[in-house]
Motif scaffolding. Structure first.
Motif, mmCIF file in Angstrom:
data_model
loop_
_atom_site.group_PDB
_atom_site.id
_atom_site.type_symbol
_atom_site.label_atom_id
_atom_site.label_comp_id
_atom_site.label_asym_id
_atom_site.label_seq_id
_atom_site.Cartn_x
_atom_site.Cartn_y
_atom_site.Cartn_z
ATOM 1 N N LEU A 234 0.826 -1.206 0.000
ATOM 2 C CA LEU A 234 0.000 0.000 0.000
ATOM 3 C C LEU A 234 0.857 1.251 0.000
ATOM 4 C CD1 LEU A 234 -2.794 -0.689 2.643
ATOM 5 C CD2 LEU A 234 -3.070 -0.444 0.181
ATOM 6 N N GLN B 57 2.102 4.561 1.330
ATOM 7 C CA GLN B 57 2.117 5.108 2.679
ATOM 8 C C GLN B 57 2.880 6.421 2.700
ATOM 9 O OE1 GLN B 57 2.285 2.339 6.144
ATOM 10 N NE2 GLN B 57 3.472 1.104 4.713
ATOM 11 N N THR C 87 -5.611 13.405 -3.446
ATOM 12 C CA THR C 87 -5.258 12.186 -2.745
ATOM 13 C C THR C 87 -5.960 12.154 -1.394
ATOM 14 O OG1 THR C 87 -3.091 12.139 -3.814
ATOM 15 C CG2 THR C 87 -3.324 10.875 -1.772
ATOM 16 N N HIS D 22 -5.709 10.979 2.212
ATOM 17 C CA HIS D 22 -4.772 10.515 3.230
ATOM 18 C C HIS D 22 -5.613 9.905 4.340
ATOM 19 C CE1 HIS D 22 -2.385 13.388 0.986
ATOM 20 N NE2 HIS D 22 -1.309 12.806 1.483
ATOM 21 N N VAL D 23 -5.494 8.597 4.542
ATOM 22 C CA VAL D 23 -6.348 7.873 5.484
ATOM 23 C C VAL D 23 -5.577 7.631 6.783
ATOM 24 C CG1 VAL D 23 -7.866 5.888 5.805
ATOM 25 C CG2 VAL D 23 -7.395 6.720 3.483
ATOM 26 N N SER E 289 -6.713 2.150 8.976
ATOM 27 C CA SER E 289 -6.551 3.023 7.812
ATOM 28 C C SER E 289 -5.961 2.258 6.630
ATOM 29 C CB SER E 289 -5.715 4.251 8.154
ATOM 30 O OG SER E 289 -4.457 3.895 8.669
ATOM 31 N N THR F 238 -7.670 2.249 3.083
ATOM 32 C CA THR F 238 -6.858 2.653 1.927
ATOM 33 C C THR F 238 -6.958 1.605 0.830
ATOM 34 O OG1 THR F 238 -5.334 3.918 3.314
ATOM 35 C CG2 THR F 238 -4.526 3.245 1.139
ATOM 36 N N ALA G 32 -5.519 6.974 -2.935
ATOM 37 C CA ALA G 32 -5.512 6.949 -1.472
ATOM 38 C C ALA G 32 -4.146 6.502 -0.967
ATOM 39 C CB ALA G 32 -6.595 6.011 -0.949
ATOM 40 N N VAL G 33 -3.793 7.015 0.210
ATOM 41 C CA VAL G 33 -2.519 6.680 0.833
ATOM 42 C C VAL G 33 -2.739 6.536 2.336
ATOM 43 C CG1 VAL G 33 -1.830 9.110 0.999
ATOM 44 C CG2 VAL G 33 -0.087 7.354 1.025
ATOM 45 N N ASN G 34 -2.094 5.542 2.930
ATOM 46 C CA ASN G 34 -2.195 5.292 4.358
ATOM 47 C C ASN G 34 -1.199 6.184 5.106
ATOM 48 O OD1 ASN G 34 -3.062 3.891 6.709
ATOM 49 N ND2 ASN G 34 -1.276 2.555 6.593
#
Length: 117
Positions: free
Chosen positions: A6, A8, A61, A63-64, A72, A76, A86-88
């Motif tokens: 993922l 990040q 984007t 950001h979770v 998260s 994500t 999406a980005v963790n």
């Protein structure tokens, strides 16, 4: 895609104007959260997906963030599968707080200062 693949970002590297989605529970949110973040608890993400896509708009984007990064990461992964960028946030709100990023708290909290629950 597994969690190690993922995208990040470290909490300290999240841009000040980033779209932040906080997927923690209501009590965690109330204790302390990033100002301007959208709060949708993890159990409501699927049902409120339309609200999220409307709020994020185009070409942004997501950001979770959660407390440490596990919830998260799940969200994500789901958002990416739905076609969102999406980005963790690695380390979650604990890393956010440790990095000195600002926190606010919700109404009705018993603490004077916001904190990560």
């Amino acid at each position: 895609m597994n969690f190690r693949q993922l995208p990040q970002v470290d909490a300290v590297a999240v841009p000040a104007d980033a779209f932040l989605l906080d997927v923690r529970e209501d009590d965690e949110w109330a204790a302390g959260h990033a100002e301007g973040a959208l709060h949708i608890p993890i159990g409501q993400v699927v049902a409120r997906f339309g609200e999220l896509t409307e709020a994020v708009g185009d070409d942004r984007t997501v950001h979770v963030v959660c407390r440490v990064g596990g919830r998260s990461a799940q969200v994500t992964q789901y958002l990416i599968a739905q076609g969102l960028d999406a980005v963790n946030v690695d380390g979650g709100m604990l890393a956010w707080e440790a990095a000195g990023r600002p926190l606010v708290h919700g109404p009705g909290t018993r603490s004077d200062a916001p904190y990560v629950l």
